[in-house]
Structures are given as C-alpha cells and as structure tokens.
Design a protein around this motif. Structure first.
Motif, PDB file in Angstrom:
ATOM      1  N   GLU A 128       0.835  -1.201   0.000  1.00 30.50           N
ATOM      2  CA  GLU A 128       0.000   0.000   0.000  1.00 30.50           C
ATOM      3  C   GLU A 128       0.873   1.256   0.000  1.00 30.50           C
ATOM      4  O   GLU A 128       0.596   2.217  -0.711  1.00 30.50           O
ATOM      5  N   ARG A 129       1.918   1.240   0.788  1.00 29.54           N
ATOM      6  CA  ARG A 129       2.836   2.394   0.853  1.00 29.54           C
ATOM      7  C   ARG A 129       3.522   2.612  -0.495  1.00 29.54           C
ATOM      8  O   ARG A 129       3.657   3.751  -0.952  1.00 29.54           O
ATOM      9  N   ILE A 130       3.950   1.547  -1.149  1.00 31.96           N
ATOM     10  CA  ILE A 130       4.575   1.637  -2.477  1.00 31.96           C
ATOM     11  C   ILE A 130       3.589   2.259  -3.466  1.00 31.96           C
ATOM     12  O   ILE A 130       3.941   3.146  -4.242  1.00 31.96           O
ATOM     13  N   ALA A 131       2.354   1.805  -3.429  1.00 28.32           N
ATOM     14  CA  ALA A 131       1.325   2.342  -4.337  1.00 28.32           C
ATOM     15  C   ALA A 131       1.114   3.829  -4.092  1.00 28.32           C
ATOM     16  O   ALA A 131       0.985   4.605  -5.045  1.00 28.32           O
ATOM     17  N   GLU A 132       1.101   4.253  -2.843  1.00 26.63           N
ATOM     18  CA  GLU A 132       0.932   5.673  -2.522  1.00 26.63           C
ATOM     19  C   GLU A 132       2.106   6.498  -3.060  1.00 26.63           C
ATOM     20  O   GLU A 132       1.912   7.590  -3.589  1.00 26.63           O
TER      21      GLU A 132
END
Length: 134
Positions: A96-100
């Motif tokens: 999720e952090r990578i996607a953000e």
C-alpha cells in the motif's frame, strides 16, 4: 493544398514541447519516487504482541523478533501461523505504501496489475493510456 482537419505545424510543435516537458517532469520525479519506494520498510506486531515482523518494499522479511514469552506456550504450529499472518499484514501495508508513493507517475490499477504479476492487464492498461483511452 491544405486540409482543414490537419493541425498546423506550430500547434503540433507546441504540443510536442508540452509532452517533452511533461515526460521530463515524470522522469525527474520518478527517480526520487523510486528511491523512496526502495527504502520502504514496514514493521507489524502480532495481535498478542509477541511477534514483530519487518518487511521491505517487496514484502521480503527483513527482521523477525520473538518475545521470550512465546516459550510459555510451546505450540510451534500456532507460532508459525502467527509469524505468517503478521508478515502478510506487514507485506500488505508495504505494498500500500509503495502504491501511494508511485501513484503520481503510475496509475493505481496499472501498478496493482504489475504487483499482482498480471502482465496482460498491465500492458492493456498502458496501451489504453497511450491511445488516450482511460
């Protein structure tokens, strides 16, 4: 003979310059965003607080800490399940952090398809974007 449907050369040149500037901005931001993504680490604790798992940007195990109190309940299967469940939660948060981080340059659906290993969907989405269809 000049067609009314054909854009003039100055307008085409201006559009090409605009695309080139936009590409440079994405390229410049992309390097910084990539560095941020590579540096992601997420730590998650088990529900009972006895297991702590840290994963890297691809969900790979970076660190595993076990509270000595785990030995009070010698249930290897439960411990293994707790470790796996905690690692999965950490990996999901890292993803999720990578996607953000990458969302400004890679659309979320396309990134999700890449991360899921769905190359066909990722390439279809890219082709649609390149063709101006979203």
């Amino acid at each position: 003979m000049e067609s009314l449907d054909r854009p003039d050369a100055a307008a085409m040149r201006a559009y090409a310059d605009e695309l080139r500037d936009m590409f440079r901005q994405i390229q410049d931001a992309g390097g910084e965003l990539h560095a941020q993504a590579r540096a992601v680490q997420v730590t998650e604790r088990s529900r009972d607080g006895l297991v702590s798992v840290t994963v890297g940007p691809r969900g790979e195990l970076v660190r595993l800490d076990l509270d000595p109190r785990i030995y009070r309940r010698p249930d290897a299967r439960q411990l293994a399940d707790t470790i796996v469940e905690t690692a999965e939660r950490a990996a999901a948060k890292a993803r999720e952090r990578i996607a953000e981080i990458l969302e400004p340059v890679v659309p979320r659906a396309e990134l999700d398809a890449h991360l899921d290993g769905d190359l066909e969907t990722a390439m279809t989405q890219l082709a649609e974007r390149m063709g101006g269809r979203r």
